[in-house]
Design a protein around this motif. Structure first.
Motif, short mmCIF file in Angstrom:
data_model
loop_
_atom_site.label_atom_id
_atom_site.label_comp_id
_atom_site.label_asym_id
_atom_site.label_seq_id
_atom_site.Cartn_x
_atom_site.Cartn_y
_atom_site.Cartn_z
N TYR A 38 0.88 -1.17 0.00
CA TYR A 38 0.00 0.00 0.00
C TYR A 38 0.92 1.22 0.00
CZ TYR A 38 -3.63 3.35 1.28
OH TYR A 38 -4.49 4.42 1.29
N VAL A 39 0.88 2.01 -1.06
CA VAL A 39 1.77 3.15 -1.21
C VAL A 39 1.14 4.39 -0.58
CG1 VAL A 39 3.02 4.62 -2.84
CG2 VAL A 39 2.72 2.19 -3.32
N THR A 40 1.93 5.11 0.23
CA THR A 40 1.42 6.31 0.89
C THR A 40 1.98 7.60 0.28
OG1 THR A 40 3.17 6.15 2.57
CG2 THR A 40 1.04 5.14 3.09
N ASP A 41 3.26 7.60 -0.06
CA ASP A 41 3.89 8.80 -0.62
C ASP A 41 4.96 8.43 -1.63
OD1 ASP A 41 2.75 11.09 1.04
OD2 ASP A 41 3.51 9.76 2.63
N GLY A 42 5.18 9.33 -2.59
CA GLY A 42 6.25 9.14 -3.57
C GLY A 42 5.91 8.08 -4.60
N THR A 43 6.89 7.76 -5.41
CA THR A 43 6.72 6.72 -6.43
C THR A 43 7.96 5.85 -6.52
OG1 THR A 43 7.63 8.12 -8.20
CG2 THR A 43 5.24 8.22 -7.84
N ALA A 44 7.76 4.65 -7.02
CA ALA A 44 8.84 3.72 -7.30
C ALA A 44 8.36 2.84 -8.45
CB ALA A 44 9.19 2.88 -6.08
N THR A 67 7.26 -15.24 -8.29
CA THR A 67 7.33 -14.32 -9.42
C THR A 67 8.64 -13.54 -9.36
OG1 THR A 67 4.92 -14.06 -9.47
CG2 THR A 67 6.23 -12.38 -10.59
N MET A 68 9.47 -13.68 -10.38
CA MET A 68 10.73 -12.93 -10.44
C MET A 68 10.43 -11.45 -10.68
SD MET A 68 14.07 -13.34 -10.26
CE MET A 68 14.50 -15.02 -10.81
N HIS A 69 11.03 -10.59 -9.86
CA HIS A 69 10.79 -9.16 -10.02
C HIS A 69 11.94 -8.35 -9.44
CE1 HIS A 69 9.30 -10.14 -5.99
NE2 HIS A 69 9.47 -8.86 -5.66
N SER A 70 12.00 -7.07 -9.80
CA SER A 70 13.04 -6.16 -9.31
C SER A 70 12.40 -4.84 -8.91
CB SER A 70 14.10 -5.91 -10.38
OG SER A 70 14.76 -7.12 -10.76
N TYR A 71 13.04 -4.16 -7.95
CA TYR A 71 12.56 -2.88 -7.45
C TYR A 71 13.49 -1.76 -7.94
CZ TYR A 71 10.14 -6.02 -4.22
OH TYR A 71 9.38 -7.02 -3.67
N VAL A 72 12.89 -0.64 -8.33
CA VAL A 72 13.66 0.51 -8.81
C VAL A 72 13.14 1.76 -8.12
CG1 VAL A 72 14.38 1.87 -10.79
CG2 VAL A 72 13.99 -0.59 -11.06
N CYS A 73 14.02 2.46 -7.41
CA CYS A 73 13.60 3.65 -6.66
C CYS A 73 14.74 4.66 -6.64
CB CYS A 73 13.22 3.25 -5.24
SG CYS A 73 12.74 4.61 -4.17
N ASP A 74 14.48 5.89 -7.09
CA ASP A 74 15.52 6.92 -7.09
C ASP A 74 15.05 8.22 -6.44
OD1 ASP A 74 13.73 7.85 -8.95
OD2 ASP A 74 15.08 7.70 -10.67
N SER A 75 13.99 8.12 -5.63
CA SER A 75 13.44 9.31 -4.97
C SER A 75 12.72 8.88 -3.69
CB SER A 75 12.48 10.03 -5.92
OG SER A 75 11.39 9.18 -6.27
N PRO A 76 12.26 9.82 -2.87
CA PRO A 76 11.53 9.46 -1.65
C PRO A 76 10.30 8.59 -1.95
CG PRO A 76 12.18 11.74 -1.55
CD PRO A 76 12.50 11.28 -2.95
N PHE A 77 10.13 7.56 -1.14
CA PHE A 77 9.04 6.59 -1.39
C PHE A 77 8.67 5.93 -0.07
CE2 PHE A 77 7.91 2.10 -2.46
CZ PHE A 77 6.70 2.36 -3.07
N SER A 78 7.38 5.94 0.27
CA SER A 78 6.91 5.34 1.51
C SER A 78 5.77 4.38 1.22
CB SER A 78 6.44 6.41 2.50
OG SER A 78 7.50 7.30 2.81
N HIS A 79 5.77 3.26 1.92
CA HIS A 79 4.72 2.27 1.68
C HIS A 79 4.60 1.31 2.86
CE1 HIS A 79 8.33 -0.03 0.70
NE2 HIS A 79 7.61 -1.12 0.84
N TYR A 80 3.43 0.69 2.95
CA TYR A 80 3.23 -0.44 3.85
C TYR A 80 3.43 -1.72 3.04
CZ TYR A 80 1.20 2.60 7.43
OH TYR A 80 1.01 3.56 8.39
N TYR A 81 4.04 -2.71 3.67
CA TYR A 81 4.27 -3.99 3.00
C TYR A 81 3.64 -5.11 3.82
CZ TYR A 81 7.85 -4.13 6.61
OH TYR A 81 8.48 -4.09 7.84
#
Length: 285
Positions: A38-44, A67-81
């Motif tokens: 659940y994303v609260t702020d920013g983007t990734a 499921t094979m996957h990768s995460y990419v983030c280059d800025s502020p990002f907040s979320h619940y996992y």
């Protein structure tokens, strides 16, 4: 197909809130549990086999197990996992039967539900966001044991919250295998319930009261896979789960999945996972 909610056994492995500043970058992650965000702020972004997707505030995101996957983030990002484990060892898993959407708009109450799940499960918060730190046998087994020792009321509430959140995705889900022929549906159910046995095409065709060639053609038309490919896929997924969630030797796991030839089991596993069973286990320990 008829599905029963009584057969959907979901456990919360991890749940918490994470705040990142361009440091949520992990490559080639593949786990025996599902992930919900659940994303609260920013983007990734998340890279999946089907493409690259941007995560946005106010949305829920779901990544299936294996499921094979990768995460990419280059800025502020907040979320619940939330890491979700579906207990399939006693029977058939249901989430695997559905194509769930990757993204849905969150309901107005979903944020409070996620916060509540965090509140009643503070001990399931990740100490680090690096999958190589938490995606291992020791952490998985520890969290499963923590789940078992919780007060019954917390188990019920946690599972209820998971059901509600997963229902957001199930509302738009489609069956992975929309089988119309009852004989093939029966074959799929038989395979899933008997992964511990040696299962061959002749046996399945006989159960379906069809010739071998006719059965193969119908099975492929209904599922998109040959019977052998489907059996191997299910057995290898169960092997991955057993390698992470048990201390059984690789040889005993092979035997438990109906493989008398240990070397053949190793070859099949490596062909599907890219590494040997022992290497897979070491990677997750």
């Amino acid at each position: 197909m008829q599905y029963s909610v009584d057969k959907l056994h979901l456990l919360t492995l991890n749940v918490g809130f994470a705040k990142h500043i361009g440091d949520w970058n992990w490559k080639n992650v593949r786990s025996p549990f599902a992930r919900l965000y659940y994303v609260t702020d920013g983007t990734a972004k998340i890279e999946l086999p089907s493409g690259v997707y941007t995560l946005l505030p106010g949305h829920l995101y779901y990544i299936p197990a294996y499921t094979m996957h990768s995460y990419v983030c280059d800025s502020p990002f907040s979320h619940y996992y939330i890491h979700i484990y579906e207990d399939q060892m006693a029977g058939m898993g249901l989430l695997d039967d559905w194509n769930l959407p990757f993204e849905v708009s969150a309901d107005a109450m979903d944020l409070e539900l996620v916060k509540r799940l965090c509140y009643i499960n503070p001990f399931l918060k990740l100490q680090q966001s690096d999958p190589t730190v938490y995606d291992n046998h020791q952490t998985l087994m520890s969290n499963l044991q923590l789940n078992m020792r919780r007060p019954f009321s917390d188990k019920v509430e946690s599972r209820g919250i998971l059901f509600i959140l997963i229902s957001r995705f199930l509302k738009y889900a489609t069956p992975k295998t929309e089988v119309k022929d009852d004989r093939i549906y029966d074959s799929l159910a038989y395979i899933r319930k008997n992964l511990h046995e040696q299962i061959d095409v002749e046996q399945l065709a006989e159960r379906a009261c069809m010739s071998k060639d006719h059965f193969i053609r119908l099975f492929r038309r209904e599922t998109g896979d040959t019977p052998n490919a489907y059996v191997i896929q299910r057995k290898m997924e169960r092997a991955e789960l057993m390698l992470v969630t048990t201390d059984n030797s690789v040889k005993s796991i092979a035997s438990a999945l109906g493989y008398d030839d240990y070397s053949y089991f190793n070859r099949v596993f490596k062909k599907n996972a890219g590494i040997t069973p022992q290497q897979y286990r070491e990677k997750h320990f």
